[in-house]
Design an enzyme around this catalytic site. Structure first.
Site, mmCIF file in Angstrom:
data_model
loop_
_atom_site.group_PDB
_atom_site.id
_atom_site.type_symbol
_atom_site.label_atom_id
_atom_site.label_comp_id
_atom_site.label_asym_id
_atom_site.label_seq_id
_atom_site.Cartn_x
_atom_site.Cartn_y
_atom_site.Cartn_z
ATOM 1 N N VAL A 99 0.801 -1.130 0.037
ATOM 2 C CA VAL A 99 -0.368 -0.016 -0.268
ATOM 3 C C VAL A 99 0.495 1.261 -0.177
ATOM 4 C CG1 VAL A 99 -1.394 1.629 1.056
ATOM 5 C CG2 VAL A 99 -2.021 -1.048 1.308
ATOM 6 N N ALA A 102 2.303 2.040 -3.397
ATOM 7 C CA ALA A 102 0.980 2.285 -4.312
ATOM 8 C C ALA A 102 0.614 3.781 -4.116
ATOM 9 C CB ALA A 102 0.188 1.293 -4.665
ATOM 10 N N GLU A 103 1.059 3.972 -2.576
ATOM 11 C CA GLU A 103 0.365 5.471 -2.632
ATOM 12 C C GLU A 103 1.337 6.822 -3.454
ATOM 13 O OE1 GLU A 103 -2.660 5.770 -1.561
ATOM 14 O OE2 GLU A 103 -3.958 4.521 -1.335
ATOM 15 N N SER A 104 2.427 6.328 -2.373
ATOM 16 C CA SER A 104 3.498 7.350 -2.576
ATOM 17 C C SER A 104 4.528 6.980 -2.717
ATOM 18 C CB SER A 104 3.483 7.630 -0.580
ATOM 19 O OG SER A 104 4.286 6.700 0.227
ATOM 20 N N TYR A 189 -5.977 1.062 -8.983
ATOM 21 C CA TYR A 189 -5.224 1.092 -7.677
ATOM 22 C C TYR A 189 -5.066 -0.790 -6.978
ATOM 23 C CZ TYR A 189 -4.624 1.661 -3.095
ATOM 24 O OH TYR A 189 -4.077 1.965 -1.621
#
Length: 208
Positions: A99, A102-104, A189
């Site tokens: 996560v 994928a997020e940052s 996502y």
């Protein structure tokens, strides 16, 4: 995470930058709280002295994720924090890492034009809900993001795809559509986190 309110004023200048082939990576982000307490973000504030109109205040510079090559040391730097909160919230370490990736891409200062902040890209509403005072602090952010991810897994009976979709688009959207919402961003996502999860499961921190 895509589901915080955002002013339409963001879109025109961003589209113009993209059309010109320029990167908005270091745009100044401004913040406005409306009468209902909803936080809005924009990189093109429209100032006015007229009473009752929106007033924007400088928030911070928008930061994009660093190149993938810099993610490796960061994975190791946050490994203990990830392990601590993965255990606390009964999560697989590889899932938390996926996560964050994928997020940052492991950029603790990441701030999206939609107001998502830090490693796990917490929007202000989620940060408040998870009692995160500083979303740019890696430990606080990972704690809040892990807690929220656990809540989404519990809400959707352990269904990982639905939990990830809720993390990205909000649980109401998942419930409203009876599954993963038909949003391109959300579907991509979920697929991307799944791919990263598989990589971390098989390669550990050797996958950057």
């Amino acid at each position: 995470m895509m589901w915080s309110p955002i002013s339409r004023a963001v879109m025109a200048p961003l589209l113009m930058l993209l059309w010109l082939g320029l990167s908005p990576a270091w745009a100044d982000i401004y913040r406005h709280v409306d009468a209902n307490g909803v936080v809005h973000f924009t990189n093109a504030p429209q100032y006015t002295d007229r009473p009752g109109k929106q007033s924007w205040s400088f928030y911070r510079k928008e930061m994009r994720s660093p190149p993938t090559a810099t993610a490796g040391p960061a994975v190791h730097a946050y490994r203990d924090i990830i392990r601590e909160y993965a255990r606390a919230y009964r999560l697989e370490e590889a899932l938390v890492k996926a996560v964050i990736k994928a997020e940052s891409n492991y950029n603790p200062q990441s701030l999206s034009s939609k107001g998502a902040q830090g490693l796990m890209q917490l929007i202000p509403e989620t940060a408040r809900l998870m009692n995160v005072n500083d979303p740019f602090d890696p430990a606080e952010n990972i704690r809040g993001g892990s807690n929220y991810l656990r809540l989404m897994l519990d809400q959707f009976s352990g269904n990982l795809d639905l939990a990830l979709a809720a993390y990205n688009a909000g649980p109401n959207a998942v419930q409203r559509h009876g599954g993963i919402p038909p949003y391109t961003e959300t579907r991509q996502y979920v697929q991307r986190v799944r791919q990263y999860l598989d990589q971390y499961r098989h390669n550990g921190d050797n996958f950057l």
